[in-house]
Design an enzyme around this catalytic site. Structure first.
Site, PDB file in Angstrom:
ATOM      1  N   THR A 198     -25.194  26.596   5.277  1.00  0.00           N
ATOM      2  CA  THR A 198     -24.436  27.179   4.558  1.00  0.00           C
ATOM      3  C   THR A 198     -25.008  29.160   4.016  1.00  0.00           C
ATOM      4  OG1 THR A 198     -26.886  27.262   2.356  1.00  0.00           O
ATOM      5  CG2 THR A 198     -25.467  25.816   2.422  1.00  0.00           C
ATOM      6  N   GLY A 199     -25.758  29.294   5.349  1.00  0.00           N
ATOM      7  CA  GLY A 199     -26.485  30.775   5.567  1.00  0.00           C
ATOM      8  C   GLY A 199     -25.095  31.401   6.195  1.00  0.00           C
ATOM      9  N   VAL A 250     -25.318  32.342   9.494  1.00  0.00           N
ATOM     10  CA  VAL A 250     -25.415  32.017  11.421  1.00  0.00           C
ATOM     11  C   VAL A 250     -25.505  30.595  11.168  1.00  0.00           C
ATOM     12  CG1 VAL A 250     -26.223  30.653  12.883  1.00  0.00           C
ATOM     13  CG2 VAL A 250     -26.885  33.288  11.662  1.00  0.00           C
ATOM     14  N   ARG A 262     -40.268  30.530  19.780  1.00  0.00           N
ATOM     15  CA  ARG A 262     -40.250  31.387  20.480  1.00  0.00           C
ATOM     16  C   ARG A 262     -41.145  31.836  21.953  1.00  0.00           C
ATOM     17  NH1 ARG A 262     -36.583  36.067  17.602  1.00  0.00           N
ATOM     18  NH2 ARG A 262     -35.536  34.701  16.889  1.00  0.00           N
ATOM     19  N   CYS A 285     -32.010  38.031  18.139  1.00  0.00           N
ATOM     20  CA  CYS A 285     -30.841  38.786  18.550  1.00  0.00           C
ATOM     21  C   CYS A 285     -30.279  40.262  19.424  1.00  0.00           C
ATOM     22  CB  CYS A 285     -29.512  38.791  17.276  1.00  0.00           C
ATOM     23  SG  CYS A 285     -30.756  40.079  15.803  1.00  0.00           S
ATOM     24  N   GLY A 313     -27.208  40.445  10.302  1.00  0.00           N
ATOM     25  CA  GLY A 313     -27.995  40.226  10.648  1.00  0.00           C
ATOM     26  C   GLY A 313     -29.638  40.058   9.717  1.00  0.00           C
ATOM     27  N   GLU A 343     -38.913  43.537  14.119  1.00  0.00           N
ATOM     28  CA  GLU A 343     -38.301  43.673  14.658  1.00  0.00           C
ATOM     29  C   GLU A 343     -38.275  44.344  16.226  1.00  0.00           C
ATOM     30  OE1 GLU A 343     -35.785  41.542  14.284  1.00  0.00           O
ATOM     31  OE2 GLU A 343     -33.933  42.243  15.284  1.00  0.00           O
ATOM     32  N   HIS A 400     -24.146  44.290  16.559  1.00  0.00           N
ATOM     33  CA  HIS A 400     -25.406  45.618  16.695  1.00  0.00           C
ATOM     34  C   HIS A 400     -25.304  46.380  18.201  1.00  0.00           C
ATOM     35  CE1 HIS A 400     -27.702  43.118  13.886  1.00  0.00           C
ATOM     36  NE2 HIS A 400     -28.456  42.683  14.957  1.00  0.00           N
ATOM     37  N   ASN A 425     -24.120  40.109  16.610  1.00  0.00           N
ATOM     38  CA  ASN A 425     -25.892  39.438  16.598  1.00  0.00           C
ATOM     39  C   ASN A 425     -25.622  38.127  15.655  1.00  0.00           C
ATOM     40  OD1 ASN A 425     -24.163  41.076  14.517  1.00  0.00           O
ATOM     41  ND2 ASN A 425     -25.335  39.540  12.702  1.00  0.00           N
TER      42      ASN A 425
HETATM   43  P1  NAP Z   1     -29.624  32.918   5.770  1.00  0.00           P
HETATM   44  O1  NAP Z   1     -28.462  33.036   5.834  1.00  0.00           O
HETATM   45  O2  NAP Z   1     -30.235  33.441   4.236  1.00  0.00           O
HETATM   46  O3  NAP Z   1     -29.655  31.109   5.194  1.00  0.00           O
HETATM   47  C1  NAP Z   1     -30.630  30.521   5.375  1.00  0.00           C
HETATM   48  C2  NAP Z   1     -30.687  29.411   5.645  1.00  0.00           C
HETATM   49  O4  NAP Z   1     -31.498  28.456   5.401  1.00  0.00           O
HETATM   50  C3  NAP Z   1     -29.756  28.808   4.428  1.00  0.00           C
HETATM   51  O5  NAP Z   1     -28.326  27.698   5.081  1.00  0.00           O
HETATM   52  C4  NAP Z   1     -30.752  28.030   3.466  1.00  0.00           C
HETATM   53  O6  NAP Z   1     -30.124  27.046   2.315  1.00  0.00           O
HETATM   54  C5  NAP Z   1     -31.572  27.393   4.542  1.00  0.00           C
HETATM   55  N1  NAP Z   1     -32.895  27.614   4.351  1.00  0.00           N
HETATM   56  C6  NAP Z   1     -33.553  27.752   3.384  1.00  0.00           C
HETATM   57  N2  NAP Z   1     -34.977  27.622   2.498  1.00  0.00           N
HETATM   58  C7  NAP Z   1     -34.971  26.468   3.134  1.00  0.00           C
HETATM   59  C8  NAP Z   1     -35.184  25.309   3.355  1.00  0.00           C
HETATM   60  N3  NAP Z   1     -37.172  25.184   2.164  1.00  0.00           N
HETATM   61  N4  NAP Z   1     -35.411  24.166   3.600  1.00  0.00           N
HETATM   62  C9  NAP Z   1     -34.060  23.631   4.589  1.00  0.00           C
HETATM   63  N5  NAP Z   1     -33.146  25.376   4.600  1.00  0.00           N
HETATM   64  C10 NAP Z   1     -33.697  25.861   4.265  1.00  0.00           C
HETATM   65  O7  NAP Z   1     -30.640  33.420   7.030  1.00  0.00           O
HETATM   66  P2  NAP Z   1     -29.332  33.579   8.779  1.00  0.00           P
HETATM   67  O8  NAP Z   1     -29.790  34.778   8.892  1.00  0.00           O
HETATM   68  O9  NAP Z   1     -28.204  32.789   8.262  1.00  0.00           O
HETATM   69  O10 NAP Z   1     -30.311  33.214   9.192  1.00  0.00           O
HETATM   70  C11 NAP Z   1     -30.935  31.929   9.453  1.00  0.00           C
HETATM   71  C12 NAP Z   1     -32.045  31.698  10.816  1.00  0.00           C
HETATM   72  O11 NAP Z   1     -31.185  32.859  12.186  1.00  0.00           O
HETATM   73  C13 NAP Z   1     -33.213  33.391  10.826  1.00  0.00           C
HETATM   74  O12 NAP Z   1     -34.589  32.067  11.070  1.00  0.00           O
HETATM   75  C14 NAP Z   1     -32.652  34.402  11.281  1.00  0.00           C
HETATM   76  O13 NAP Z   1     -33.534  34.596  11.770  1.00  0.00           O
HETATM   77  C15 NAP Z   1     -32.333  34.005  12.728  1.00  0.00           C
HETATM   78  N6  NAP Z   1     -31.488  34.717  12.834  1.00  0.00           N
HETATM   79  C16 NAP Z   1     -30.043  35.407  12.415  1.00  0.00           C
HETATM   80  C17 NAP Z   1     -29.381  35.893  12.815  1.00  0.00           C
HETATM   81  C18 NAP Z   1     -27.787  36.856  12.198  1.00  0.00           C
HETATM   82  O14 NAP Z   1     -27.950  37.481  12.406  1.00  0.00           O
HETATM   83  N7  NAP Z   1     -27.465  36.524  10.668  1.00  0.00           N
HETATM   84  C19 NAP Z   1     -29.297  36.662  14.233  1.00  0.00           C
HETATM   85  C20 NAP Z   1     -29.814  35.991  14.869  1.00  0.00           C
HETATM   86  C21 NAP Z   1     -31.100  35.092  14.527  1.00  0.00           C
HETATM   87  P3  NAP Z   1     -29.970  27.605   0.769  1.00  0.00           P
HETATM   88  O15 NAP Z   1     -28.477  27.704   0.427  1.00  0.00           O
HETATM   89  O16 NAP Z   1     -29.541  25.599   0.244  1.00  0.00           O
HETATM   90  O17 NAP Z   1     -30.788  28.409   0.446  1.00  0.00           O
END
Ligand code: NAP
Length: 371
Positions: free
Chosen positions: A30-31, A33, A132, A171, A202, A224, A264, A348
């Site tokens: 749902t997030g 990524v 990592r 990223c 990000g 970071e 980024h 990113n």
């Molecule tokens: P996000 O938008 O906050 O999404 C987090 C996701 O994790 C949501 O689907 C959430 O579900 C789920 N979640 C939270 N707690 C959980 C649990 N206890 N069990 C199972 N699922 C759970 O974060 P994001 O930006 O997508 O980032 C996700 C990962 O990718 C992180 O490790 C981040 O550091 C990494 N990352 C992100 C980016 C970027 O550009 N955003 C780039 C590189 C790496 P609910 O909706 O149900 O809460």
């Protein structure tokens, strides 16, 4: 029209594909990524999206209800619409196991859950930082260090898992490392000073509060700078005797959050062995032929694109090209302190996250690492 030069893999796409489409799951679907995974995998030629999982609050809900969809849909409308009715399953191997699992979980959750999936026989492609820097976990960019995937053999031996964990880098570190790879090969890197201007996406959703983000620059992103200072050396390191010998250069990073939605930007100064001219650096970047990945469906035609226009690259104009999988380089010029400086741009959440993980999975399948 701006003039650009591209580093392409130079090979003709092959018709190779798995005998049948491989079931995959998305954790954290749902997030920020996770949504990009869903969009990318909805029509993937090798993979079939089977399970979607997120936190307990989302489990049992329909995807359209659990997820605040943030992506432009264009031609993908019908594929997303098909997913909207899918019910989210618990984020456990019992409910969500598949041969390939894409993890978009936060690091703390990933630390606990990803090994459970790997133990259950899933090959996990993680975006989290949790594993990592483990010695036997590949920190993979296929065009840069495809040979590091061989660490999976040592990982499986140590853990007894039939699956495994493969990480994509942070990223910001990904964008930097793609641009540094040709320079490390051509000259050898001694020092890197990088200042990042990082997009709001990000930070995930909802991410940075709007009153902190709008019209502002936040000069702090937790952990970071530490990731930037260590991950590139592992990625550009050599695989020797079944372990990675990190590249010996130093990185000093200053990371900032800016009010840009996706992409980024990084201002980089580099000290290279032999003090090559900016022209020689440009030549090394444009003539770089990354490891052949052109038979992988998510590989961009150009991994690196060198821009000559004085005001490029720009996030708004360039970041979406090649579905966000190209790293852009511009403004290559002399630096009075370290020798050469330039500006980088990358997506990113695609090159740095969902697109990167899918490309990693394609490489692993192609190289026969599926359990
Ligand atoms: P996000 O938008 O906050 O999404 C987090 C996701 O994790 C949501 O689907 C959430 O579900 C789920 N979640 C939270 N707690 C959980 C649990 N206890 N069990 C199972 N699922 C759970 O974060 P994001 O930006 O997508 O980032 C996700 C990962 O990718 C992180 O490790 C981040 O550091 C990494 N990352 C992100 C980016 C970027 O550009 N955003 C780039 C590189 C790496 P609910 O909706 O149900 O809460």
């Amino acid at each position: 029209m701006q003039r650009t030069s591209e580093s392409t893999s130079g090979a003709t796409p092959s018709a190779w594909q798995p005998a049948s489409r491989i079931p995959v799951s998305v954790l954290g679907a749902t997030g920020v990524v996770g949504q990009r995974f869903v969009r990318r995998l909805a029509q993937h030629p090798w993979f079939e999206l089977r399970h979607l999982a997120a936190s307990e609050k989302s489990t049992g809900k329909r995807y359209a209800e659990a997820c605040s969809w943030r992506l432009a849909l264009h031609g993908d409308d019908e594929h997303y619409a098909g997913r909207g009715a899918q019910v989210l399953v618990p984020c456990t191997p019992e409910a969500a196991a598949a041969p390939l699992v894409f993890s978009a979980l936060d690091s703390a959750v990933a630390r606990e859950l990803e090994p459970r999936f790997a133990e259950a026989g899933c090959l996990v492609f993680s975006n989290a930082s949790a594993y990592r820097m483990e010695n036997d976990v590949p920190l993979l960019i296929p065009e840069v260090n495809a040979e590091h995937l061989a660490l999976l053999v040592a990982q499986r031996r140590r853990t007894g898992w039939s699956g495994g964990i493969v990480c994509n880098p942070n990223c910001t570190a990904t964008i930097l490392s793609v641009a540094l790879a040709p320079l490390e090969r051509a000259f050898g890197i001694e020092q890197v000073l990088v200042t990042s201007m990082q997009a709001l996406s990000g930070a995930g959703h909802p991410g940075v509060p709007s009153l902190d983000a709008a019209g502002n620059v936040v000069p702090f992103i937790r952990e970071e700078e530490e990731k930037m200072a260590t991950e590139p050396q592992k990625m550009l390191g050599a695989l020797r005797g079944g372990a990675i010998e990190p590249a010996p250069f130093l990185v000093s990073a200053l990371c900032h959050r800016v009010p840009v939605v996706d992409g980024h930007t990084e201002a980089v100064s580099v000290k290279l062995r032999g003090a090559p001219t900016p022209q020689a650096v440009r030549e090394a970047l444009t003539t770089w032929r990354p490891a052949v990945t052109s038979d992988l469906p998510s590989a961009p035609r150009a991994t690196l694109r060198v821009h000559d226009a004085e005001d490029r690259p720009q996030a708004r104009l360039d970041v979406e090209s090649e579905r966000g999988m190209t790293v852009h380089v511009g403004r290559i010029r002399a630096c009075a302190v370290l020798g050469v400086k330039m500006v980088l741009l990358g997506h990113n959440a695609e090159r740095g996250a969902a697109g990167a993980s899918v490309l990693n999975a394609e490489l692993a399948v192609r190289q026969g690492y599926l359990a």
